[in-house]
Design a protein around this motif. Sequence first.
Motif, PDB file in Angstrom:
ATOM      1  N   THR A 127       0.887  -1.317   0.109  1.00  0.00           N
ATOM      2  CA  THR A 127       0.098  -0.033  -0.018  1.00  0.00           C
ATOM      3  C   THR A 127       0.980   1.330   0.131  1.00  0.00           C
ATOM      4  O   THR A 127       2.050   1.304   0.610  1.00  0.00           O
ATOM      5  CB  THR A 127      -1.095   0.124   1.192  1.00  0.00           C
ATOM      6  OG1 THR A 127      -0.157   0.114   2.406  1.00  0.00           O
ATOM      7  CG2 THR A 127      -2.056  -0.998   1.048  1.00  0.00           C
ATOM      8  N   LYS A 158      -5.457   6.201   0.719  1.00  0.00           N
ATOM      9  CA  LYS A 158      -4.552   4.971   0.445  1.00  0.00           C
ATOM     10  C   LYS A 158      -4.957   4.105  -0.655  1.00  0.00           C
ATOM     11  O   LYS A 158      -6.132   3.852  -1.034  1.00  0.00           O
ATOM     12  CB  LYS A 158      -4.604   4.060   1.870  1.00  0.00           C
ATOM     13  CG  LYS A 158      -4.069   2.722   1.822  1.00  0.00           C
ATOM     14  CD  LYS A 158      -4.079   1.941   2.989  1.00  0.00           C
ATOM     15  CE  LYS A 158      -3.400   2.605   4.373  1.00  0.00           C
ATOM     16  NZ  LYS A 158      -3.401   1.810   5.545  1.00  0.00           N
ATOM     17  N   SER A 207      -3.836   0.328  -2.949  1.00  0.00           N
ATOM     18  CA  SER A 207      -3.154  -0.976  -2.719  1.00  0.00           C
ATOM     19  C   SER A 207      -2.571  -1.197  -4.016  1.00  0.00           C
ATOM     20  O   SER A 207      -3.300  -1.073  -5.178  1.00  0.00           O
ATOM     21  CB  SER A 207      -4.529  -1.675  -2.545  1.00  0.00           C
ATOM     22  OG  SER A 207      -3.531  -3.165  -2.451  1.00  0.00           O
ATOM     23  N   LEU A 255      -6.067  -0.387  -6.335  1.00  0.00           N
ATOM     24  CA  LEU A 255      -7.338  -0.276  -5.798  1.00  0.00           C
ATOM     25  C   LEU A 255      -7.299   0.970  -4.790  1.00  0.00           C
ATOM     26  O   LEU A 255      -6.360   0.871  -3.856  1.00  0.00           O
ATOM     27  CB  LEU A 255      -7.462  -1.424  -5.119  1.00  0.00           C
ATOM     28  CG  LEU A 255      -8.958  -1.880  -4.651  1.00  0.00           C
ATOM     29  CD1 LEU A 255      -9.719  -1.707  -5.959  1.00  0.00           C
ATOM     30  CD2 LEU A 255      -9.382  -3.206  -4.006  1.00  0.00           C
ATOM     31  N   GLU A 265      -8.303   2.748  -1.544  1.00  0.00           N
ATOM     32  CA  GLU A 265      -9.014   2.428  -0.406  1.00  0.00           C
ATOM     33  C   GLU A 265      -9.379   3.584   0.376  1.00  0.00           C
ATOM     34  O   GLU A 265      -8.551   4.009   1.408  1.00  0.00           O
ATOM     35  CB  GLU A 265      -8.303   1.392   0.341  1.00  0.00           C
ATOM     36  CG  GLU A 265      -8.103  -0.072  -0.490  1.00  0.00           C
ATOM     37  CD  GLU A 265      -9.002  -0.922  -0.210  1.00  0.00           C
ATOM     38  OE1 GLU A 265     -10.056  -0.416   0.440  1.00  0.00           O
ATOM     39  OE2 GLU A 265      -8.882  -1.998  -0.983  1.00  0.00           O
ATOM     40  N   PRO A 321      -8.107   2.351   5.738  1.00  0.00           N
ATOM     41  CA  PRO A 321      -8.530   0.764   6.266  1.00  0.00           C
ATOM     42  C   PRO A 321      -6.878   0.230   6.830  1.00  0.00           C
ATOM     43  O   PRO A 321      -5.991   0.671   6.357  1.00  0.00           O
ATOM     44  CB  PRO A 321      -9.047   0.218   5.391  1.00  0.00           C
ATOM     45  CG  PRO A 321      -8.577   0.457   4.197  1.00  0.00           C
ATOM     46  CD  PRO A 321      -8.509   2.039   4.202  1.00  0.00           C
ATOM     47  N   ASP A 374      -4.060  -2.299   6.682  1.00  0.00           N
ATOM     48  CA  ASP A 374      -3.485  -3.198   5.378  1.00  0.00           C
ATOM     49  C   ASP A 374      -3.863  -4.410   5.323  1.00  0.00           C
ATOM     50  O   ASP A 374      -4.344  -4.852   3.974  1.00  0.00           O
ATOM     51  CB  ASP A 374      -1.938  -3.019   5.434  1.00  0.00           C
ATOM     52  CG  ASP A 374      -1.355  -1.684   5.188  1.00  0.00           C
ATOM     53  OD1 ASP A 374      -1.927  -0.639   4.875  1.00  0.00           O
ATOM     54  OD2 ASP A 374      -0.158  -1.697   5.148  1.00  0.00           O
ATOM     55  N   HIS A 427      -6.790  -5.859   5.896  1.00  0.00           N
ATOM     56  CA  HIS A 427      -8.256  -5.983   5.606  1.00  0.00           C
ATOM     57  C   HIS A 427      -8.217  -5.429   3.973  1.00  0.00           C
ATOM     58  O   HIS A 427      -9.188  -5.803   3.493  1.00  0.00           O
ATOM     59  CB  HIS A 427      -8.974  -4.707   6.246  1.00  0.00           C
ATOM     60  CG  HIS A 427      -9.206  -5.010   7.921  1.00  0.00           C
ATOM     61  ND1 HIS A 427      -9.609  -4.452   8.754  1.00  0.00           N
ATOM     62  CD2 HIS A 427      -8.813  -6.248   8.377  1.00  0.00           C
ATOM     63  CE1 HIS A 427      -9.589  -4.807   9.665  1.00  0.00           C
ATOM     64  NE2 HIS A 427      -9.261  -6.002   9.674  1.00  0.00           N
ATOM     65  N   THR A 428      -7.268  -4.866   3.441  1.00  0.00           N
ATOM     66  CA  THR A 428      -7.360  -4.484   2.092  1.00  0.00           C
ATOM     67  C   THR A 428      -6.810  -5.754   1.120  1.00  0.00           C
ATOM     68  O   THR A 428      -7.178  -5.880  -0.129  1.00  0.00           O
ATOM     69  CB  THR A 428      -6.424  -3.560   1.786  1.00  0.00           C
ATOM     70  OG1 THR A 428      -5.258  -3.409   1.773  1.00  0.00           O
ATOM     71  CG2 THR A 428      -7.019  -2.392   2.593  1.00  0.00           C
ATOM     72  N   ARG A 440      -9.575  -8.027  -0.987  1.00  0.00           N
ATOM     73  CA  ARG A 440     -10.133  -7.231  -2.305  1.00  0.00           C
ATOM     74  C   ARG A 440      -8.782  -7.084  -3.320  1.00  0.00           C
ATOM     75  O   ARG A 440      -9.192  -6.975  -4.541  1.00  0.00           O
ATOM     76  CB  ARG A 440     -10.323  -5.804  -1.930  1.00  0.00           C
ATOM     77  CG  ARG A 440     -11.826  -5.830  -0.922  1.00  0.00           C
ATOM     78  CD  ARG A 440     -12.344  -4.329  -0.818  1.00  0.00           C
ATOM     79  NE  ARG A 440     -11.497  -3.543   0.007  1.00  0.00           N
ATOM     80  CZ  ARG A 440     -11.202  -3.737   1.463  1.00  0.00           C
ATOM     81  NH1 ARG A 440     -12.387  -4.258   1.967  1.00  0.00           N
ATOM     82  NH2 ARG A 440     -10.737  -3.009   2.206  1.00  0.00           N
ATOM     83  N   ALA A 441      -7.764  -6.901  -2.982  1.00  0.00           N
ATOM     84  CA  ALA A 441      -6.642  -6.760  -3.824  1.00  0.00           C
ATOM     85  C   ALA A 441      -6.294  -8.061  -4.478  1.00  0.00           C
ATOM     86  O   ALA A 441      -6.255  -8.048  -5.867  1.00  0.00           O
ATOM     87  CB  ALA A 441      -5.331  -6.330  -3.096  1.00  0.00           C
ATOM     88  N   LYS A 494      -9.965   6.670  -7.466  1.00  0.00           N
ATOM     89  CA  LYS A 494     -10.045   5.440  -8.014  1.00  0.00           C
ATOM     90  C   LYS A 494      -9.707   5.263  -9.433  1.00  0.00           C
ATOM     91  O   LYS A 494      -8.999   4.366 -10.041  1.00  0.00           O
ATOM     92  CB  LYS A 494     -11.481   4.788  -7.876  1.00  0.00           C
ATOM     93  CG  LYS A 494     -11.875   4.573  -6.325  1.00  0.00           C
ATOM     94  CD  LYS A 494     -13.450   3.963  -6.431  1.00  0.00           C
ATOM     95  CE  LYS A 494     -13.798   4.093  -4.917  1.00  0.00           C
ATOM     96  NZ  LYS A 494     -15.294   3.426  -4.970  1.00  0.00           N
TER      97      LYS A 494
END
Length: 444
Positions: free
Chosen positions: A150, A289, A291, A305, A307, A311, A313, A315-316, A319-320, A399
């Motif tokens: 991240t 942040k 990713s 991605l 974020e 959040p 790291d 927890h991401t 999704r990554a 995004k």
Amino acid sequence: MQPKKQISSPQLDMFRNRLESILNHRHELYRLSGLIDWGVFECEFGKLYSEDGRPGLPIRLLVGLTYLSHAFNTSDEETVRRWVENPYHQYFCGEEYFRHELPIDPSSLSRWRKRIGEQGSELILKLSVQAGLASGAVAPASLKRVIVDTTVQEKAVAFPTDSRLYNRSRERLVKLAAAWGIRLRQSYSRLGRQALLKVGRYLHARQRRRAGREIKRLKTYLGRVYRDIVRKIEDQQALRPVFLPELALAERLLTQQRQDKNKLYSLHAPEVECIGKGKAHKKYEFGVKVSVATTNRDNFVVGMLAEPGNPYDGHTLARAIEQVQRITGCTVQRSFVDRGYRGHKIKEPQVLISGRRRGMTPQMKKELKRRSAVEPVIGHMKADGKLGRNYLLGELGDKINALLCGAGHNIRLILKKLREKLLLLFVELFLALWSRPDWQKNGA
């Protein structure tokens, strides 16, 4: 209306030469134009246009300009200007003959980015990965091993200070009131400007107590203007929707405290967050942040991605990895992360954290040593791309910019690979000629 079709006609123009007949076919941009599947963009983005109205701009032109803008780190205006001067840029964007006028207004690129949104930007990144596979810049086996990290994508905002935010919010409220004919008791335009100057001078002289008094005075001026406008529009229902956004921002500034979370750091970009990544030279960064996922061997970007919400790291990570598999169409078997991802609770795929010792095979140790290779990739996207400062509006802009920065990095890697292949071809040709006896004799 559906965009114009760029159809290549076999008929020649008597007074003009086709671009493909005057360009160097070994040039990297010329070769790259044949590696990208432009028909996918025509099919997917064509659904975003209605059947009525004026015909839209050619989709390949817009996608090509987007690739060139993020590959060479140029603004929309500079990208369009260079397009007029560079025949390789024009051929890359689908032109058949050289053009001497601007292809589009630069503002059309901004509106087009909003039209395609996050999904369209992800498609642009996906097609850059496919072009990398076709060019040999990334191996298919590399897609199964990814590095995830991240970083912070900084927003184009001034460094936030209480004095500047109070004064700027008051100025915006006064300007809005004047535009709608609301007469204020006092605007504090002169006094606010004087107080803001004193804050800077006192802080420069390290007179913090005097500076604090001036900051409090600026907050008082903002509060008076805020309450005056609230009283004046209380009975005017039509003006409430007009003033509500600015009044809400001013109220956030007036009520937030030092230790509060979700503080307001910018008036024109309220989504900006304060993120601390532990850097010695930059304690706090203001943005969002992001990713970043790259291949373990080729440094190719396969996932970007944004974020919001800063959040943790770990927890991401899920999704990554999901985005990587969606873009590449390949199942990730192993991912490599730093110690900030401890506690991620992901069972599939296998996650190797930096510093791990137990249960490591020699192959795992070798691959884990390359985890830090993602750091220079992030540095290149910030220095050579647009990840260092985002000028696009709102969370959607965060995004879109992150995804397009990944696509621009991939385009730079592909162009480098194509140049290396051409150089290698010339070297092999020279060695083949040198090995011939007659050529050596003539050379001697």
